[in-house]
Structure formats: C-alpha cells, structure tokens
Design an enzyme around this catalytic site. Structure first.
Site, PDB file in Angstrom:
ATOM      1  N   LYS A 147      46.946 -52.315  11.893  1.00  0.00           N
ATOM      2  CA  LYS A 147      47.169 -53.412  10.928  1.00  0.00           C
ATOM      3  C   LYS A 147      45.914 -54.251  10.653  1.00  0.00           C
ATOM      4  O   LYS A 147      45.999 -55.462  10.457  1.00  0.00           O
ATOM      5  CB  LYS A 147      48.295 -54.342  11.406  1.00  0.00           C
ATOM      6  CG  LYS A 147      49.594 -53.623  11.741  1.00  0.00           C
ATOM      7  CD  LYS A 147      50.635 -54.583  12.249  1.00  0.00           C
ATOM      8  CE  LYS A 147      51.781 -53.851  12.916  1.00  0.00           C
ATOM      9  NZ  LYS A 147      52.810 -54.719  13.448  1.00  0.00           N
ATOM     10  N   ASP A 183      59.849 -55.490  19.218  1.00  0.00           N
ATOM     11  CA  ASP A 183      60.748 -56.134  18.246  1.00  0.00           C
ATOM     12  C   ASP A 183      62.133 -55.477  18.180  1.00  0.00           C
ATOM     13  O   ASP A 183      63.132 -56.144  17.916  1.00  0.00           O
ATOM     14  CB  ASP A 183      60.109 -56.209  16.849  1.00  0.00           C
ATOM     15  CG  ASP A 183      59.624 -54.866  16.323  1.00  0.00           C
ATOM     16  OD1 ASP A 183      59.732 -53.862  17.048  1.00  0.00           O
ATOM     17  OD2 ASP A 183      59.126 -54.827  15.184  1.00  0.00           O
TER      18      ASP A 183
END
Length: 457
Positions: A147, A183
């Site tokens: 990212k 997550d």
C-alpha cells in the site's frame, strides 16, 4: 455461460477448498499451501462478561485511527467513546520505521491527553493491515510493506516492540498489554459480543478473507491439544496453485495479467470489489466488438481499464434508470435493450461472486460441524465489506447458496460494526482473560473464562 456455476460445480470448489484448509494447517505442508491458514493466537470468542476501557489503533493505509472504547457488560455493548484520525505524510511512508512509530506514539499521546487518560495504563488492540507472521497475541513480524509504504528497519521486526519502544522514548504515558488484530478477526469479535455463537468472520469488500475458530489439535504449527484458536484463512489465495483453472474465464485471466500481482489472489480476483467492475468492463467490450451491444460501438471510457467502477454494478442492478445514466456517462450510445443486457451482465458477475463466496463459507461451516462431531451446527457469521453491505441482492444470493451447500448448518449473518476499531478492543478484552496466559492456566484467574470453556466444549 462460463460465469454460471452449477450447484455441482460449487460443491467441487468446496471440496477443493476443504483439502486446501487441511494443507494450510499442516506443519510441513503449510509453506507451499495456497490458503495460508495463519494462527492468530486468539483462543476464545467473547462470553459476555467482558468489560472495561480499552484503546484501539487501526493502521491500514495513509490514515490511522486511535479509538477509546468502553465495553459495557450490562448492555452487552461495545461503545466508542471517542476517536481521532491522524494522517501519515507521504515522506513518512517512505522514511524510517522509527519516524513512523514516533509519529504514531505522538498522535496516541495527544489523543490520551485530549481524553484526560494520560494517567491510566489501558490495554490496546492494534489492527495492522499489512502481511505479518504472528508469533503470539502480542508479537507480530512484518513480512513486507504494501500500500505504498516502505519504511526502513521494520520488515522482519516485531511491530508491537517498535510501537512500545516509541512510546517509551517519549516517556510521558504508557499502555497496558497489546493484542495484534487482523481486520477479519476484528469483524468476528465485534459481532461476538452481541451474539456469542459468532465463530466465523468474513469480509467481502475491496478484498475478501475469512477467519473461524479451529480446534487447536488441528493447528499443527501451534503447541497444544485442548481448546480452540481463531485461524485467519487468507482464502483470497485459494486457486493460486491452479486448482480453480477449470472455472477461470478468459476475462478473469486478463484481470489477473493486468493486475499489480499476477498469479496471486486468484479467488479474490473473482469475488472482490477491487476487480468485479473490471470483469464487467471487459465483458461489455467483448460484447460490443461482437456486435451484441451498443450497435457494435464502444467509447473511450469503456476502453479504459478501471473506468467501470464496481459501485456501478450495485447501482445498475438497483434499477434500469441508473443503468441508462451510467451508460450515458461512459459516452455510450445505448437503447433500452442494451440497458437490460448490461444489467444482466452485472447480475451474472455479482451472482458468481456471491455463489463462490457461499461455497467457501459452506466449506468452513461444514468443517466446524464435523470438527465438533455434530449432526447439526447453529452458528453466526460476522460480516463486513462494501460488496456485502451495498449490493442490493448479494447477501440474499450468498445466503441462499450457503443453505444449499451446507444444509446441516443453520447460519445467521450479522453485519459487523467497526471490526478494526471496536473489534480490536474486543480481542484485547478477551485476551486479558484467555490468550496471554498459557493454556494450562487459562481460566485460573477468571472464573468466567473457565465457565465458558465448559460451555463451548
């Protein structure tokens, strides 16, 4: 036709994933498994007795969040007291790891000061959404940055240690125990307080993944025979060894070849929001070239990769007027039949996604049922992700297919509330009583944990 998978084909997909789950759990086979089956060291789901104040830190991109969360036992609620979003400047994403963690520690310190919490030592749940190898609940090694991050001195290091060192360098506050949270696990745990039969977490958004409670005796890389552990399947990699070749279409192959990671995350590329719009675009181009749409004409927008956004699929399936607006915005000359055909294309692609997801979820549900020697399993799945939340009929289609593929499982679906924030706090709350103690001592200091274990088994 190649996108319409029969029930028989979905059952075959389920059988293949079942083999991959076992391979991923194996001590000697996991390193070459497409489905990685990572141990999370979360050894229990909430039992409803958790309470107290917690901090959560959520770092997954160019912003990170700090949250102050209160778990209220009487109301069975996880309440966000307050939160703060901090940005990470581009130069810091490319700087040193020390700079990055000093910045995080500073933002956390400012937040604690604003909440008048500097004198307290609160436990912290840390959602760190980068590829890591977790060694313990409070020890996680960064494998590689993604990212757009490339901070030096972090890859190969324990990120919990780096965070704690940065806090100690400041010296003006401290934190309690830290729980590292994926997550997907946070999604399961944030639902698990409201519904204690929630033992599966699933995300279908930009990417896709799932986790579930596995018997520890089957997790060959972790010592111990008794109890359970949450496994982060990383099921997006299913098919990376070629096992899904027979259901990949020419359009899937183009999406893969033009992606930033060719040959990786095969299953995810057929299912998740990052890719669905592009599959539809490629199909529409092919149909126009074959003179089946738009009188054989295309437009510059339709010929540009990424221009047909995944959200258009939801909007088009929601109504023909939306389809007409979107086709006009893409510079296409359409007639009413074209609009209906485009809607059919969108429905076909989203339907395949929902049914493939159902096949994978059925595999996990059936595994839990067989693991426990049950004729019938009643369980809950905590779900999150924009594809599941926003698409008009994705969730219904997924649930209908799961009922056919796992007829002996009665599955309730619960949409998660902030898995990476409140869920991270919940993981920390459960870790206080179960995870950090060695298995022999679990429940020794907390009668609730002991009581729960007997109920679960």
């Amino acid at each position: 036709r190649p996108f319409r998978l029969s029930l028989e084909k979905l059952k075959e997909v389920s059988v293949r994933l079942k083999k991959d789950l076992i391979r991923g759990l194996g001590k000697h086979s996991h390193h070459r498994a497409a489905v990685k089956m990572l141990p999370t060291f979360v050894r229990a789901t909430p039992d409803g007795t958790e309470k107290g104040d917690y901090l959560a830190l959520d770092l997954g991109g160019t912003n990170f969040r700090v949250l102050y969360v209160r778990v209220v036992e009487e109301q069975q609620k996880v309440v966000k007291m307050d939160s703060k979003i901090c940005s990470i400047p581009q130069e810091m994403m490319l700087g040193t790891g020390e700079q990055l963690f000093d910045h995080i520690a500073q933002c956390l310190g400012e937040f604690l000061e604003s909440q008048d919490l500097k004198g307290q030592t609160l436990p912290l749940g840390f959602t760190f959404s980068f590829p890591c190898e977790q060694k313990e609940i409070d020890k996680s090694i960064l494998i590689r940055w993604t990212k757009g991050f490339s901070c030096s001195g972090v890859e190969g290091q324990d990120v919990v240690k780096l965070l704690k060192e940065a806090i100690h360098r400041r010296g003006d506050y401290d934190i309690g125990s830290v729980a590292m949270v994926n997550d997907t696990v946070g999604t399961m745990m944030s639902c698990g307080y409201r519904d204690q039969s929630c033992e599966i977490g699933m995300i279908i958004g930009t990417g896709t993944n799932a986790c579930y409670m596995e018997e520890i005796k089957n997790v060959k890389r972790v010592e111990g025979e008794d109890g359970r552990m949450c496994i982060n399947t990383e099921w997006g990699g299913f098919g990376d060894d070629g096992s899904l070749k027979d259901i990949l279409t020419e359009f899937d192959e183009v999406v893969d070849q033009t992606s930033i990671n060719p040959g990786v995350h095969t299953f995810e590329k057929m299912i998740s929001g990052m890719y669905l719009g592009e599959i539809v675009r490629l199909l529409l181009v092919k149909m126009a070239e074959d003179k089946l749409l738009f009188k054989g004409e295309t437009s510059e927008a339709l010929l540009t990769p990424g221009q047909f956004e995944t959200k258009y699929i939801s909007e088009i399936e929601d109504g023909l007027e939306n389809a007409q607006k979107i086709l006009t915005a893409l510079g296409l000359n359409w007639d009413p039949v074209d609009a209906c055909v485009v809607r059919l294309v969108c429905d076909t692609i989203s339907s395949r996604s929902a049914r493939l997801c159902a096949a994978a979820l059925a595999t996990i549900s059936n595994r839990i049922r067989v693991n426990r020697g049950l004729d019938h399993l009643k369980t809950t799945v905590g779900v999150d992700g924009t594809v599941y939340r926003k698409h008009p009929n994705f969730s219904e289609e997924l649930q209908a297919a799961v009922r056919l593929l796992a007829p002996k499982c009665d599955i309730t679906f619960l949409v998660s509330e902030d898995g990476s924030g409140k869920g991270a706090a919940m993981v920390t709350a459960v870790a206080q009583t179960t995870c950090i103690l060695p298995p022999s001592q679990q429940g020794a200091t907390n009668p609730a944990a002991k009581k729960k274990k007997s109920v679960r088994t």
